[in-house]
Motif scaffolding. Structure first.
Motif, short mmCIF file in Angstrom:
data_model
loop_
_atom_site.label_atom_id
_atom_site.label_comp_id
_atom_site.label_asym_id
_atom_site.label_seq_id
_atom_site.Cartn_x
_atom_site.Cartn_y
_atom_site.Cartn_z
N UNK A 94 -12.77 82.13 41.57
CA UNK A 94 -11.72 81.47 40.95
C UNK A 94 -10.37 81.63 39.76
N UNK A 95 -9.39 82.88 40.72
CA UNK A 95 -8.26 83.59 40.48
C UNK A 95 -7.54 82.77 41.05
N UNK A 96 -8.26 82.56 41.57
CA UNK A 96 -6.44 81.54 42.93
C UNK A 96 -6.33 82.56 43.94
N UNK A 97 -6.32 83.90 43.83
CA UNK A 97 -6.07 85.53 44.49
C UNK A 97 -7.24 85.51 44.89
N UNK A 98 -7.54 85.63 46.22
CA UNK A 98 -8.42 86.84 46.42
C UNK A 98 -8.21 87.83 46.30
N UNK A 99 -9.61 88.68 46.20
CA UNK A 99 -9.88 89.88 45.25
C UNK A 99 -9.76 90.15 44.28
N UNK A 100 -9.60 89.16 43.58
CA UNK A 100 -8.71 89.42 41.87
C UNK A 100 -10.03 88.74 41.07
N UNK A 101 -10.40 89.38 40.22
CA UNK A 101 -11.23 88.46 39.42
C UNK A 101 -11.73 88.97 38.13
N UNK A 102 -12.17 88.05 37.23
CA UNK A 102 -11.95 88.26 35.17
C UNK A 102 -13.92 89.27 35.65
N UNK A 127 -3.88 93.21 32.28
CA UNK A 127 -3.25 91.48 32.59
C UNK A 127 -3.09 91.42 34.22
N UNK A 128 -3.17 89.92 34.22
CA UNK A 128 -3.54 89.55 35.67
C UNK A 128 -2.26 90.08 37.02
N UNK A 129 -1.27 89.49 36.82
CA UNK A 129 0.03 89.96 37.15
C UNK A 129 -0.07 91.85 37.69
N UNK A 130 -0.74 92.40 36.69
CA UNK A 130 -0.86 93.64 37.23
C UNK A 130 -2.14 93.84 38.35
N UNK A 131 -3.13 93.28 38.48
CA UNK A 131 -4.13 93.09 39.38
C UNK A 131 -3.67 92.26 40.68
N UNK A 132 -2.32 91.42 40.62
CA UNK A 132 -2.26 90.80 41.29
C UNK A 132 -1.29 91.75 42.18
N UNK A 133 -0.68 92.88 41.19
CA UNK A 133 0.48 92.83 42.10
C UNK A 133 -0.24 94.12 43.20
N UNK A 134 -1.51 94.65 42.72
CA UNK A 134 -2.41 96.06 43.08
C UNK A 134 -2.33 95.62 44.47
#
Length: 155
Positions: A94-102, A127-134
């Motif tokens: 649902x987020x568009x990024x593997x391994x990142x979810x709400x 912040x969504x961007x921080x989760x994506x970066x990790x």
């Protein structure tokens, strides 16, 4: 039924194309062995997978004639090399990024990564961007390194 806590010594025993060399670090809480495949590559395999015949090679055999072989997929330590290399996003993401979810109960973004049968929790972020970066950093350290080592060994 309780499992035996006695460690089996499989040193030198042959399981399909694999020869057990020495005990390895546990995988997913299960005992494992460093094995040498007939092709020359080494792989860490859970003891149970060796003894029951689930894993017979480092992935080079791909269960000749089986569905993985027909699809051209290479599995090493329970990890599909081609899936890691393609970096596809699952259709239920649902987020568009593997391994990142709400994480609704915490109202935060959660980052995780799965590798060799284990899910690694990377943290929760407002912040969504921080989760994506990790997640991206973990992909570089685990997935990309693994794929590069495999493709380097195949050349």
């Amino acid at each position: 039924m309780e499992h035996s806590r006695k460690k089996l010594d499989l040193r030198g025993q042959k399981f399909g194309h694999l020869t057990a060399l020495e005990p390895a670090e546990n995988v997913g809480g299960r005992t494992a062995w460093l094995c040498q495949c007939d092709c020359g590559r080494k792989a860490v395999v859970k003891t149970h997978h060796l003894r029951c015949g689930h894993t017979k090679s480092c992935g080079c055999q791909n269960g000749l004639g089986g569905p993985r072989y027909a699809l051209g997929l290479t599995y090493i330590d329970g990890t599909c090399v081609e899936m890691l290399a393609s970096k596809t996003v699952r259709n239920n993401n649902t987020s568009g990024v593997p391994g990142v979810d709400w994480w609704a109960s915490k109202e935060r973004w959660r980052a995780t990564i799965c590798f060799k049968g284990r899910r690694h929790y990377l943290g929760s972020y407002s912040c969504f961007e921080d989760a994506v970066k990790a997640r991206r950093e973990a992909e570089e350290q685990l997935h990309d390194k693994f794929v590069n080592e495999y493709t380097g060994n195949c050349k």
